[in-house]
Design a protein around this motif. Structure first.
Motif, mmCIF file in Angstrom:
data_model
loop_
_atom_site.group_PDB
_atom_site.id
_atom_site.type_symbol
_atom_site.label_atom_id
_atom_site.label_comp_id
_atom_site.label_asym_id
_atom_site.label_seq_id
_atom_site.Cartn_x
_atom_site.Cartn_y
_atom_site.Cartn_z
ATOM 1 N N ALA A 275 1.172 -0.861 0.052
ATOM 2 C CA ALA A 275 0.010 -0.625 0.001
ATOM 3 C C ALA A 275 0.408 1.208 -0.335
ATOM 4 C CB ALA A 275 -0.950 -0.005 1.129
ATOM 5 N N GLU A 276 2.232 1.270 0.328
ATOM 6 C CA GLU A 276 2.702 2.397 0.299
ATOM 7 C C GLU A 276 4.865 2.037 0.487
ATOM 8 O OE1 GLU A 276 4.006 5.756 4.080
ATOM 9 O OE2 GLU A 276 2.802 4.275 4.259
ATOM 10 N N VAL A 277 5.219 2.661 -0.496
ATOM 11 C CA VAL A 277 6.156 2.984 -0.983
ATOM 12 C C VAL A 277 7.718 3.709 -0.347
ATOM 13 C CG1 VAL A 277 7.808 2.007 -2.393
ATOM 14 C CG2 VAL A 277 6.483 1.265 -2.696
ATOM 15 N N GLY B 11 24.956 -0.116 -2.240
ATOM 16 C CA GLY B 11 25.932 -0.247 -3.519
ATOM 17 C C GLY B 11 25.540 1.073 -4.130
ATOM 18 N N ASP B 12 24.776 0.255 -5.426
ATOM 19 C CA ASP B 12 24.341 1.310 -5.792
ATOM 20 C C ASP B 12 22.438 1.229 -6.391
ATOM 21 O OD1 ASP B 12 23.921 -1.102 -7.465
ATOM 22 O OD2 ASP B 12 24.768 -0.219 -9.110
ATOM 23 N N LYS B 13 22.130 0.838 -5.728
ATOM 24 C CA LYS B 13 21.266 0.950 -5.381
ATOM 25 C C LYS B 13 20.171 0.907 -4.425
ATOM 26 C CE LYS B 13 21.229 -3.669 -7.456
ATOM 27 N NZ LYS B 13 21.585 -4.586 -7.287
ATOM 28 N N HIS B 14 18.743 2.022 -4.233
ATOM 29 C CA HIS B 14 18.596 2.083 -2.889
ATOM 30 C C HIS B 14 17.046 1.606 -2.854
ATOM 31 C CE1 HIS B 14 19.776 6.993 -2.518
ATOM 32 N NE2 HIS B 14 20.096 6.422 -3.977
ATOM 33 N N ARG B 15 17.537 1.083 -1.228
ATOM 34 C CA ARG B 15 16.763 -0.080 -1.095
ATOM 35 C C ARG B 15 14.873 0.380 -0.946
ATOM 36 N NH1 ARG B 15 18.996 -1.378 2.619
ATOM 37 N NH2 ARG B 15 19.339 -3.815 2.094
ATOM 38 N N LEU B 16 13.764 -0.080 -1.280
ATOM 39 C CA LEU B 16 12.247 0.667 -1.294
ATOM 40 C C LEU B 16 11.653 -0.167 0.074
ATOM 41 C CD1 LEU B 16 11.297 0.456 -4.986
ATOM 42 C CD2 LEU B 16 11.599 2.083 -3.689
ATOM 43 N N TYR B 17 11.410 0.795 0.522
ATOM 44 C CA TYR B 17 10.761 0.201 2.135
ATOM 45 C C TYR B 17 9.400 -0.149 1.597
ATOM 46 C CZ TYR B 17 14.662 1.566 4.501
ATOM 47 O OH TYR B 17 15.616 1.036 5.435
ATOM 48 N N LEU B 18 8.814 -1.156 1.625
ATOM 49 C CA LEU B 18 7.415 -2.255 1.603
ATOM 50 C C LEU B 18 6.676 -2.043 2.714
ATOM 51 C CD1 LEU B 18 8.762 -3.946 -1.542
ATOM 52 C CD2 LEU B 18 7.759 -1.749 -1.778
ATOM 53 N N ARG B 19 5.045 -1.135 2.684
ATOM 54 C CA ARG B 19 4.352 -2.005 3.330
ATOM 55 C C ARG B 19 3.065 -2.146 2.877
ATOM 56 N NH1 ARG B 19 -0.946 0.558 5.405
ATOM 57 N NH2 ARG B 19 -0.668 1.848 4.363
ATOM 58 N N LYS C 78 0.174 -3.353 9.689
ATOM 59 C CA LYS C 78 1.442 -2.262 9.961
ATOM 60 C C LYS C 78 2.331 -2.613 9.151
ATOM 61 C CE LYS C 78 -1.176 -0.657 13.363
ATOM 62 N NZ LYS C 78 -1.339 -0.226 15.398
ATOM 63 N N GLY C 79 2.958 -3.985 9.024
ATOM 64 C CA GLY C 79 3.695 -4.713 8.878
ATOM 65 C C GLY C 79 4.491 -3.896 7.277
ATOM 66 N N TRP C 80 6.557 -3.679 7.432
ATOM 67 C CA TRP C 80 7.103 -3.650 6.390
ATOM 68 C C TRP C 80 7.814 -4.831 5.674
ATOM 69 C CZ3 TRP C 80 6.709 1.376 4.652
ATOM 70 C CH2 TRP C 80 5.831 1.960 4.822
ATOM 71 N N VAL C 81 8.597 -4.784 4.718
ATOM 72 C CA VAL C 81 9.455 -5.288 4.435
ATOM 73 C C VAL C 81 10.236 -4.426 3.120
ATOM 74 C CG1 VAL C 81 7.775 -7.910 4.021
ATOM 75 C CG2 VAL C 81 7.728 -6.472 2.124
ATOM 76 N N PHE C 82 11.532 -5.175 2.566
ATOM 77 C CA PHE C 82 12.167 -4.371 1.888
ATOM 78 C C PHE C 82 12.273 -5.314 0.570
ATOM 79 C CE2 PHE C 82 14.574 -5.300 5.705
ATOM 80 C CZ PHE C 82 14.307 -4.412 6.474
#
Length: 138
Positions: free
Chosen positions: A70-72, A80-88, A93-97
């Motif tokens: 629902a939210e990024v 490294g050369d990548k930006h991690r995305l946090y994924l709700r 209320k849980g988050w993963v990457f």
């Protein structure tokens, strides 16, 4: 009549208390739209959008499982050369990457977005047999 009103108020208060107890069981909205993603490996669900956040109870998303986001949020500091995305997770209320944080998966994608035009082999329980049977009835 006063005792009848008091009994009615007591009953209403008990119902409201019961509603509150039931509502506490749910962590987020009952339904929430989002983008569909797929786990490329087993992913621990975190309490907050941070690699240092503790795991949310014992919740995990298993390899191959699809889930709705629902939210990024984009990490400020790259891995490294990548930006991690946090994924709700939707309705949670849980988050993963999307990038791994340890071991063989460090800096590698651990989740991928599922696009609507992808062919989902698991959507037809009969697989190829269903397609063949569909041709029989045409």
């Amino acid at each position: 009549q006063v005792s009848a009103r008091l009994a009615s108020r007591t009953s209403l208060a008990a119902e409201n208390d019961l509603f509150g107890q039931v509502a506490e069981l749910f962590e987020g909205p009952a339904f929430e739209e989002g983008e569909q993603w797929r786990a490329l490996t087993r992913i621990k669900v975190r309490k907050e959008p941070s690699i240092n956040s503790p795991q949310l109870e014992d919740k995990v998303i298993e390899k191959g499982e699809t889930f709705f986001v629902a939210e990024v949020r984009r990490a400020k500091i790259p891995t490294g050369d990548k930006h991690r995305l946090y994924l709700r997770l939707a309705a949670s209320k849980g988050w993963v990457f999307d990038l791994g944080v340890a071991g063989d998966w460090y800096g590698k994608y651990i989740a991928e977005k599922v696009y609507e035009d992808e062919k989902d082999e698991g959507s037809n329980p009969l697989g190829g047999i269903g397609d063949a049977m569909g041709n029989v009835f045409r």
